[in-house]
Design a protein around this motif. Structure first.
Motif, PDB file in Angstrom:
ATOM      1  N   ALA A 283       0.841  -1.190   0.000  1.00 17.32           N
ATOM      2  CA  ALA A 283       0.000   0.000   0.000  1.00 17.32           C
ATOM      3  C   ALA A 283       0.881   1.247   0.000  1.00 17.32           C
ATOM      4  O   ALA A 283       1.807   1.368   0.792  1.00 17.32           O
ATOM      5  CB  ALA A 283      -0.915  -0.002   1.215  1.00 17.32           C
TER       6      ALA A 283
ATOM      7  N   ASP B 141      -6.537  -2.588   0.191  1.00 15.21           N
ATOM      8  CA  ASP B 141      -7.377  -3.651  -0.361  1.00 15.21           C
ATOM      9  C   ASP B 141      -7.001  -4.011  -1.794  1.00 15.21           C
ATOM     10  O   ASP B 141      -7.672  -4.811  -2.439  1.00 15.21           O
ATOM     11  CB  ASP B 141      -8.852  -3.249  -0.311  1.00 15.21           C
ATOM     12  N   GLY B 142      -5.904  -3.412  -2.298  1.00 12.66           N
ATOM     13  CA  GLY B 142      -5.463  -3.679  -3.656  1.00 12.66           C
ATOM     14  C   GLY B 142      -6.011  -2.719  -4.684  1.00 12.66           C
ATOM     15  O   GLY B 142      -5.548  -2.717  -5.831  1.00 12.66           O
ATOM     16  N   ALA B 143      -7.003  -1.911  -4.326  1.00 11.04           N
ATOM     17  CA  ALA B 143      -7.519  -0.919  -5.267  1.00 11.04           C
ATOM     18  C   ALA B 143      -6.385   0.024  -5.670  1.00 11.04           C
ATOM     19  O   ALA B 143      -5.674   0.551  -4.814  1.00 11.04           O
ATOM     20  CB  ALA B 143      -8.667  -0.135  -4.646  1.00 11.04           C
ATOM     21  N   SER B 144      -6.220   0.234  -6.982  1.00  6.45           N
ATOM     22  CA  SER B 144      -5.044   0.949  -7.473  1.00  6.45           C
ATOM     23  C   SER B 144      -5.402   1.918  -8.585  1.00  6.45           C
ATOM     24  O   SER B 144      -6.430   1.780  -9.258  1.00  6.45           O
ATOM     25  CB  SER B 144      -4.007  -0.051  -8.013  1.00  6.45           C
TER      26      SER B 144
ATOM     27  N   GLY C  31      -9.464  -2.650  -9.301  1.00  6.52           N
ATOM     28  CA  GLY C  31      -9.727  -3.116  -7.964  1.00  6.52           C
ATOM     29  C   GLY C  31     -10.952  -2.420  -7.374  1.00  6.52           C
ATOM     30  O   GLY C  31     -11.637  -1.639  -8.043  1.00  6.52           O
ATOM     31  N   PRO C  32     -11.242  -2.726  -6.098  1.00 16.15           N
ATOM     32  CA  PRO C  32     -10.428  -3.553  -5.199  1.00 16.15           C
ATOM     33  C   PRO C  32     -10.431  -5.027  -5.603  1.00 16.15           C
ATOM     34  O   PRO C  32     -11.210  -5.445  -6.451  1.00 16.15           O
ATOM     35  CB  PRO C  32     -11.114  -3.367  -3.835  1.00 16.15           C
TER      36      PRO C  32
ATOM     37  N   MET D 123      -8.444  -8.219 -11.355  1.00 16.98           N
ATOM     38  CA  MET D 123      -9.284  -7.153 -10.814  1.00 16.98           C
ATOM     39  C   MET D 123      -9.950  -6.393 -11.956  1.00 16.98           C
ATOM     40  O   MET D 123      -9.336  -6.219 -13.017  1.00 16.98           O
ATOM     41  CB  MET D 123      -8.441  -6.198  -9.964  1.00 16.98           C
TER      42      MET D 123
ATOM     43  N   SER E 100      -1.701 -10.002  -6.648  1.00  8.77           N
ATOM     44  CA  SER E 100      -3.160 -10.002  -6.732  1.00  8.77           C
ATOM     45  C   SER E 100      -3.627 -11.000  -7.772  1.00  8.77           C
ATOM     46  O   SER E 100      -2.885 -11.379  -8.687  1.00  8.77           O
ATOM     47  CB  SER E 100      -3.672  -8.610  -7.112  1.00  8.77           C
TER      48      SER E 100
ATOM     49  N   THR F 167     -11.100  -8.815  -5.824  1.00  9.09           N
ATOM     50  CA  THR F 167     -12.282  -9.628  -5.575  1.00  9.09           C
ATOM     51  C   THR F 167     -11.926 -10.963  -4.929  1.00  9.09           C
ATOM     52  O   THR F 167     -12.820 -11.691  -4.493  1.00  9.09           O
ATOM     53  CB  THR F 167     -13.036  -9.886  -6.885  1.00  9.09           C
TER      54      THR F 167
ATOM     55  N   THR G 228      -1.490   2.359  -4.637  1.00 10.20           N
ATOM     56  CA  THR G 228      -2.202   1.150  -4.241  1.00 10.20           C
ATOM     57  C   THR G 228      -2.724   1.270  -2.826  1.00 10.20           C
ATOM     58  O   THR G 228      -1.992   1.662  -1.916  1.00 10.20           O
ATOM     59  CB  THR G 228      -1.274  -0.078  -4.333  1.00 10.20           C
ATOM     60  N   GLY G 229      -3.995   0.906  -2.643  1.00 13.85           N
ATOM     61  CA  GLY G 229      -4.597   0.903  -1.324  1.00 13.85           C
ATOM     62  C   GLY G 229      -4.419  -0.431  -0.627  1.00 13.85           C
ATOM     63  O   GLY G 229      -3.962  -1.419  -1.224  1.00 13.85           O
TER      64      GLY G 229
END
Length: 329
Positions: free
Chosen positions: A110, A129-132, A148-149, A175, A172, A151, A126-127
């Motif tokens: 992150a 939770d993987g959201a990028s 993302g985020p 996504m 990951s 799944t 990148t967060g």
């Protein structure tokens, strides 16, 4: 096999590394806190600490890869956009940086990874939770993407490295992807595509080599490596779940990288044929450092399953890459 939750930090509070495969995001990965026998001097870490952040994006039209790499004493970045139907590169970028100046990567997945030089820039944020998000500006080659985020659970793998010390990687599954690509005089949508990422952070050996394969859709994907990290990071994502895989075998013709590759795991959970459509390659010899790699781009077909005796799940033309890489760094 269910993986344990990822530890909050590496190493642990006692300075000892926590080895294994885990599900979920890691907290800080700070090898400066290592205790004996894995601790190394500040000077040794300067030359052996390697970090990279790699992102793959694909749609039915294009396959893109972007990476920022910090090898301790210098750094580099690359990106490309490959048109799948024509088998040609729409755009390519590769640039060595200035030590301590042009690249920055966080001590955890992150955070923000950046490369900037002479008006060219890559930014990956990148967060937890993987959201990028990914922004790339390299002349007429540009990407604005978000994905993302995740799944499915992220993979965290950590283990020892021969002639180095320790290594950890966060990867990951597939996504959902949104965004825009400008390359080769075209403007293409990335909406409806799939993205994945690899954040790696380790104290590696001077000579490091690996074979690698990775491909992802939203319901199935895998990561396989044979070489310096053994089977530590081998994993299958299937229907939102994460499963560890055994050691990987790669059978291919090193004299003809466009020939099919045969890839399997020794636990009987994966058997695939990879058919290249194109490739990216490089061969550098800078006396003090060298690298040789070929990264074919193509599709995987075959089957996977979650355990011996379980039904085989068909895989058909899943887009991804393989790689044969050796570095003296």
């Amino acid at each position: 096999m269910t993986l344990s939750a990822a530890p909050a930090r590496l190493p642990g509070l006692d300075g000892q590394p926590i080895f294994g495969r885990f599900a979920g995001p890691a907290g800080a990965i700070d090898w400066r806190q290592l205790a004996p026998p894995y601790a190394r001097s500040r000077l040794w870490r300067r030359f052996h600490h390697k970090r990279w952040h790699y992102v793959a994006l694909y749609t039915e039209q294009v396959f893109c890869a972007v990476a920022i790499v910090d090898v301790g004493w210098t750094n580099t970045a690359f990106a490309y956009a490959f048109e799948r139907h024509s088998g040609r590169m729409l755009a390519e970028f590769s640039q060595d940086g200035l030590p301590g100046c042009t690249a920055s990567l966080p001590h955890r997945m992150a955070g923000a990874s950046q490369f900037r030089l002479l008006g060219k820039q890559i930014h990956i944020n990148t967060g937890a939770d993987g959201a990028s998000s990914l922004t790339l500006r390299c002349g007429e080659f540009a990407i604005d993407a978000s994905f993302g985020p995740a799944t499915a659970p992220l993979l965290l793998a950590a283990g020892p490295v021969a002639n180095g010390a320790v290594h950890a990687t966060q990867k990951s599954g597939g996504m959902p992807l949104r965004g825009q690509l400008r390359a080769g005089g075209q403007s293409l949508t990335l909406d409806g595509g799939v993205a994945s990422f690899d954040y790696s952070n380790g104290l590696l050996a001077r000579n490091t080599a690996w074979r690698w394969a990775s491909a992802h859709d939203l319901d199935v994907g895998f990561n396989l490596q044979a070489g310096y990290f053994g089977a530590q990071e081998n994993a299958l994502w299937l229907d939102g779940q994460l499963y560890p895989l055994g050691a990987a075998q790669f059978a291919y013709d090193r004299n003809d990288s466009r020939a099919p590759w045969q890839i399997s795991t020794d636990d009987g959970l994966l058997e695939l044929i990879f058919t290249p459509e194109g490739e990216r390659r490089g061969d550098k010899n800078l006396l003090v450092a060298a690298s040789r790699y070929v990264q074919p781009i193509g599709t995987f077909s075959g089957w996977v399953r979650t355990a011996p005796g379980q039904p085989k799940r068909s895989v058909q033309r899943l887009a991804g890459v393989t790689e044969d890489h050796a570095s003296r760094w």
